[in-house]
Design a protein around this motif. Structure first.
Motif, PDB file in Angstrom:
ATOM      1  N   MET A  48       0.851  -1.166   0.000  1.00 45.72           N
ATOM      2  CA  MET A  48       0.000   0.000   0.000  1.00 45.72           C
ATOM      3  C   MET A  48       0.906   1.241   0.000  1.00 45.72           C
ATOM      4  O   MET A  48       1.885   1.304   0.698  1.00 45.72           O
ATOM      5  CB  MET A  48      -0.894  -0.043   1.231  1.00 45.72           C
ATOM      6  N   VAL A  49       0.526   2.202  -0.788  1.00 48.45           N
ATOM      7  CA  VAL A  49       1.293   3.443  -0.885  1.00 48.45           C
ATOM      8  C   VAL A  49       0.806   4.392   0.207  1.00 48.45           C
ATOM      9  O   VAL A  49      -0.384   4.505   0.472  1.00 48.45           O
ATOM     10  CB  VAL A  49       1.106   4.090  -2.273  1.00 48.45           C
ATOM     11  N   ARG A  56       2.475   9.572  -0.670  1.00 52.50           N
ATOM     12  CA  ARG A  56       2.902   9.074  -1.985  1.00 52.50           C
ATOM     13  C   ARG A  56       4.393   9.248  -2.238  1.00 52.50           C
ATOM     14  O   ARG A  56       4.827   9.392  -3.367  1.00 52.50           O
ATOM     15  CB  ARG A  56       2.105   9.739  -3.094  1.00 52.50           C
ATOM     16  N   LYS A  57       5.175   9.187  -1.194  1.00 58.97           N
ATOM     17  CA  LYS A  57       6.619   9.323  -1.368  1.00 58.97           C
ATOM     18  C   LYS A  57       7.272   7.989  -1.674  1.00 58.97           C
ATOM     19  O   LYS A  57       8.390   7.963  -2.179  1.00 58.97           O
ATOM     20  CB  LYS A  57       7.249   9.940  -0.110  1.00 58.97           C
ATOM     21  N   ASP A  58       6.604   6.891  -1.349  1.00 57.56           N
ATOM     22  CA  ASP A  58       7.229   5.591  -1.570  1.00 57.56           C
ATOM     23  C   ASP A  58       6.660   4.876  -2.798  1.00 57.56           C
ATOM     24  O   ASP A  58       6.774   3.676  -2.939  1.00 57.56           O
ATOM     25  CB  ASP A  58       7.064   4.709  -0.329  1.00 57.56           C
ATOM     26  N   TRP A  59       6.074   5.609  -3.734  1.00 53.35           N
ATOM     27  CA  TRP A  59       5.481   4.990  -4.915  1.00 53.35           C
ATOM     28  C   TRP A  59       6.525   4.298  -5.779  1.00 53.35           C
ATOM     29  O   TRP A  59       6.241   3.284  -6.401  1.00 53.35           O
ATOM     30  CB  TRP A  59       4.713   6.016  -5.731  1.00 53.35           C
ATOM     31  N   SER A  60       7.742   4.810  -5.793  1.00 51.15           N
ATOM     32  CA  SER A  60       8.769   4.217  -6.655  1.00 51.15           C
ATOM     33  C   SER A  60       9.155   2.818  -6.186  1.00 51.15           C
ATOM     34  O   SER A  60       9.516   1.965  -7.002  1.00 51.15           O
ATOM     35  CB  SER A  60      10.001   5.112  -6.705  1.00 51.15           C
ATOM     36  N   ARG A  61       9.036   2.548  -4.880  1.00 53.25           N
ATOM     37  CA  ARG A  61       9.344   1.204  -4.373  1.00 53.25           C
ATOM     38  C   ARG A  61       8.254   0.212  -4.733  1.00 53.25           C
ATOM     39  O   ARG A  61       8.508  -0.977  -4.850  1.00 53.25           O
ATOM     40  CB  ARG A  61       9.549   1.240  -2.861  1.00 53.25           C
ATOM     41  N   ALA A  99       3.444  -3.192  -8.737  1.00 45.23           N
ATOM     42  CA  ALA A  99       2.195  -2.772  -9.377  1.00 45.23           C
ATOM     43  C   ALA A  99       2.200  -3.117 -10.865  1.00 45.23           C
ATOM     44  O   ALA A  99       1.206  -3.618 -11.405  1.00 45.23           O
ATOM     45  CB  ALA A  99       1.977  -1.282  -9.174  1.00 45.23           C
ATOM     46  N   LEU A 100       3.308  -2.883 -11.549  1.00 48.91           N
ATOM     47  CA  LEU A 100       3.403  -3.221 -12.968  1.00 48.91           C
ATOM     48  C   LEU A 100       3.319  -4.722 -13.197  1.00 48.91           C
ATOM     49  O   LEU A 100       2.671  -5.186 -14.134  1.00 48.91           O
ATOM     50  CB  LEU A 100       4.712  -2.661 -13.558  1.00 48.91           C
TER      51      LEU A 100
END
Length: 113
Positions: free
Chosen positions: A1-2, A6-11, A16-17
């Motif tokens: 969960m982000v 939304r600072k950890d979206w890159s991890r 998700a992809l």
């Protein structure tokens, strides 16, 4: 969960992809992974779970199933050998048929055919 920030979206992006590529898409009828690679992606955990579920559901005896599988493989090998023998016979008959139709010509020096 982000996080809400939304600072950890890159991890989480790779996960998700991957989930998006593996998910079944109704409009195209298949997951995008199969569309690209022409085969389904099965996780080993999924396969192991399905195998255990099938064994429990069908109450299979693994030794009996293994013997049955060996019997099936032997039958398949016999069918393959029979098909190979039949193909060899067919080839020989076809060769004999065509060889019968060959017109023999004799060539002599100085003569034009």
């Amino acid at each position: 969960m982000v996080n809400p920030t939304r600072k950890d979206w890159s991890r989480k992006l790779n996960d998700a992809l991957w989930a998006y590529r593996m998910a079944y898409k109704t409009p195209i009828g298949i997951p995008p992974y199969k569309l690209i690679y022409r085969k389904l992606c099965h996780l080993s955990v999924e396969l192991e779970h399905k195998a255990l579920w099938a064994i429990k559901k069908l109450n299979l005896d693994l030794d009996k199933a293994g013997k049955n599988r060996l019997l099936q493989l032997n039958e398949l090998e016999e069918l393959r050998n029979d098909a190979f023998d039949n193909a060899k016979i067919y080839k020989a008959m076809t060769k004999a048929f065509h060889d019968k139709r060959i017109i023999k010509k004799s060539f002599e020096p100085g003569k034009k055919a």
